[in-house]
Design an enzyme around this catalytic site. Structure first.
Site, mmCIF file in Angstrom:
data_model
loop_
_atom_site.group_PDB
_atom_site.id
_atom_site.type_symbol
_atom_site.label_atom_id
_atom_site.label_comp_id
_atom_site.label_asym_id
_atom_site.label_seq_id
_atom_site.Cartn_x
_atom_site.Cartn_y
_atom_site.Cartn_z
ATOM 1 N N SER A 257 0.473 -1.601 -0.066
ATOM 2 C CA SER A 257 -0.062 -0.101 -0.033
ATOM 3 C C SER A 257 0.951 0.789 -0.085
ATOM 4 O O SER A 257 2.251 1.404 0.019
ATOM 5 C CB SER A 257 -1.313 0.124 1.329
ATOM 6 O OG SER A 257 -0.190 0.298 2.275
ATOM 7 N N LYS A 258 0.195 2.802 0.153
ATOM 8 C CA LYS A 258 0.986 3.791 0.176
ATOM 9 C C LYS A 258 1.763 4.132 1.148
ATOM 10 O O LYS A 258 2.377 4.468 0.688
ATOM 11 C CB LYS A 258 -0.228 5.126 0.332
ATOM 12 C CG LYS A 258 -0.452 5.239 -1.094
ATOM 13 C CD LYS A 258 -1.601 6.737 -1.354
ATOM 14 C CE LYS A 258 -2.139 6.278 -1.834
ATOM 15 N NZ LYS A 258 -3.280 6.815 -2.230
ATOM 16 N N ARG A 259 1.122 3.108 2.139
ATOM 17 C CA ARG A 259 2.574 3.006 2.927
ATOM 18 C C ARG A 259 3.673 3.012 3.096
ATOM 19 O O ARG A 259 4.797 3.250 3.531
ATOM 20 C CB ARG A 259 1.460 1.962 4.675
ATOM 21 C CG ARG A 259 2.167 2.640 6.081
ATOM 22 C CD ARG A 259 1.043 1.866 6.736
ATOM 23 N NE ARG A 259 0.817 0.306 6.205
ATOM 24 C CZ ARG A 259 0.834 -0.393 6.399
ATOM 25 N NH1 ARG A 259 2.222 -0.373 7.226
ATOM 26 N NH2 ARG A 259 1.030 -1.696 5.897
ATOM 27 N N HIS A 260 3.865 2.026 2.004
ATOM 28 C CA HIS A 260 5.534 1.657 1.601
ATOM 29 C C HIS A 260 6.098 2.169 1.280
ATOM 30 O O HIS A 260 6.936 1.560 0.003
ATOM 31 C CB HIS A 260 4.802 -0.385 0.940
ATOM 32 C CG HIS A 260 4.547 -1.219 2.039
ATOM 33 N ND1 HIS A 260 3.098 -1.727 1.659
ATOM 34 C CD2 HIS A 260 4.761 -1.368 3.073
ATOM 35 C CE1 HIS A 260 3.519 -2.563 3.183
ATOM 36 N NE2 HIS A 260 3.762 -2.838 3.296
ATOM 37 N N GLY A 261 5.504 3.056 0.578
ATOM 38 C CA GLY A 261 6.175 4.262 -0.521
ATOM 39 C C GLY A 261 5.391 3.996 -1.795
ATOM 40 O O GLY A 261 6.161 3.981 -2.825
#
Ligand code: GLU
Length: 493
Positions: A257-261
């Site tokens: 997800s976005k959280r992982h860049g």
């Protein structure tokens, strides 16, 4: 014998037809494009066709502009398609025809259940900890009830009559044999009351009509496949072969997800990743040539791609690896190409105080120094801003970061300034010829002395090689910066 083999191989080659079938419910992310890439590589490897189909039948989830972004992303990556884009919203008559056929042949039925009734049913199932599933209410309506409901004006949906017993088994080209109990499969909706087909109906109708030979899609669709197989059987159509691609997880093994860049493909373009690096990186998310090779060109990928080497286990997204790979591809660009790619980023991201248009001669001298260091094109303006700014902003305490005291640092800059003022030729070699002996004369290690000059001339502690940088900055700029540095360092005394 040999002849036969050749004929068989060429038959496979002409018959491979795969598709990328995105839904325009958002901008394409890494996982979507990895699916597109694997389909494209499979088609190109076998000399087959790569078809683009936009599955836009869920009008409630449609995102404005997403279609255009999908096409642009594929174009940017060079994933050219041979047919399409087909838009399912323009093919409604095909789905209606098939839904009607299934109704006529008693493989489907009309369902009049209201959303309220379905919601109550679902809540009840959840309370009992049962998987959500249509309870088959309208499957068993009497003739009389049907007539009444028809007369009531409620617009029905069309549901498929899933077999209630038995199992559905298929061979997945990556997973091997997969079996689902039919009792777990829902009486899925084929046609909605808005007249649009569901994903399931439109997907299988089009895969059939477009003569798709292989469906390569994300793992999340695995549980849809037995439903599709049963539909193919009802229609007496030959199903394509299926291959479900492994999931992509973050380094923490959670869904990417976005959280992982990880962001949309457009974001990667804007962050200055090169398409050739993205292709190489994405190809290795779930596929490998062997256990070592990391760098593969587009041609090599086409030559070697095979489903046999797609892994069964999830792929892990590693942003660092992508950055490293992009750096490798940036360094491989011809200098002129690198400059062309960098200019839009410089134009966009250098501070407004830097005069435009940028001087192309100056840029030509700077860029080789940054080409060695940049991991993305978007990093270039930041890495090289000191080349362009009139006034550098930095914390004077940086002068002391290499362990020099303020007095020694002051003296060192003073004398460097004096020597450099009288320098004749201003190139990297002459500068080294002046400054290296000076370090010895001052009894300073080269590391400390050059570190000091680096801060004074660039405002940073890490920058491209010092003498080359100073040569490109030019005499006037360097002397001015050293003079300013001297004033700033005095504040530390
Ligand atoms: N429209 C589906 C998606 O967005 C396609 C899945 C499939 O390939 O069947 O992923």
């Amino acid at each position: 014998m040999c002849h036969n083999v050749i004929i068989m191989e060429s038959a496979l080659k002409t018959s491979v037809r795969v598709r990328f079938a995105p839904s325009p419910t958002g901008y394409p992310h890494l996982g979507n494009i990895r699916t597109a890439l694997f389909n494209w590589l499979f088609a190109r490897h076998h000399g087959g066709k790569f078809i683009l189909r936009i599955e836009d039948t869920d009008i409630t989830r449609k995102v404005e502009g997403a279609e255009g972004v999908i096409l642009d992303s594929l174009r940017w990556l060079g994933l050219d398609w041979d047919e399409g884009p087909y838009f399912q919203s323009q093919r409604l008559h095909y789905y209606h025809e098939v839904a009607n056929r299934l109704l006529k042949e008693d493989y489907a039925y009309l369902c009049y259940c209201s959303t309220e009734r379905l919601a109550v049913m679902r809540r009840e199932q959840m309370r009992r900890k049962q998987p959500p599933k249509y309870d088959g209410h309208c499957r068993y309506l009497t003739q009389q009830e049907k007539l009444q409901l028809e007369a009531s004006g409620i617009i029905p949906v069309v549901r498929f009559k899933m077999p209630l017993q038995g199992e559905t088994t298929f061979h997945d080209l990556i997973r091997g044999q997969v079996t689902f109990k039919n009792s777990t499969l829902d009486d899925l909706v084929l046609l909605k009351s808005d007249g649009y087909p569901t994903y399931h109906l439109a997907n299988i109708v089009d895969d059939h009509l477009m003569a798709i030979s292989h469906v390569l899609r994300a793992d999340e669709w695995l549980s849809s496949t037995p439903r599709h197989i049963v539909l193919y059987q009802a229609l007496n159509w030959q199903p394509p072969r299926f291959a479900h691609l492994p999931m992509i997880l973050g380094p923490d093994r959670a869904k990417l997800s976005k959280r992982h860049g990880a962001t949309t493909i457009v974001d990667y373009k804007e962050q200055g990743y090169l398409p050739q690096a993205m292709i190489n990186f994405l190809a290795l998310l779930g596929w490998s040539l062997d256990d070592r090779t990391e760098l593969l060109s587009r041609e090599e990928l086409i030559k070697h791609f095979s489903l046999e080497r797609v892994s069964k286990t999830a792929a892990i997204f590693n942003k660092r690896k992508l950055e490293w790979m992009n750096g490798v591809y940036l360094r491989q660009l011809r200098p002129e190409e690198f400059i062309q790619q960098a200019i839009p980023f410089l134009d966009r991201h250098l501070p407004a105080s830097v005069k435009r248009p940028l001087c192309s001669n100056y840029i030509r001298q700077i860029m080789p120094l940054l080409q060695e260091r940049a991991k993305t094109l978007a990093e270039i303006p930041q890495l090289g801003s000191f080349f362009f700014l009139d006034e550098l902003q930095y914390d004077p305490s940086l002068f002391l970061s290499s362990g020099l005291d303020a007095k020694t640092a002051t003296q060192a800059i003073e004398i460097a300034l004096r020597r450099l003022k009288i320098a004749g030729v201003w190139d990297a070699n002459s500068l080294e010829g002046i400054l290296r002996p000076l370090a010895a004369e001052l009894n300073l290690s080269a590391g400390k002395f050059f570190g000091l000059l680096r801060v004074a001339t660039t405002g940073c502690t890490a920058a491209p090689p010092l003498f080359q940088t100073m040569a490109v900055l030019g005499k006037e700029r360097c002397l001015k910066r050293l003079t300013t540095a001297l004033q700033r360092i005095l504040t530390l005394l």
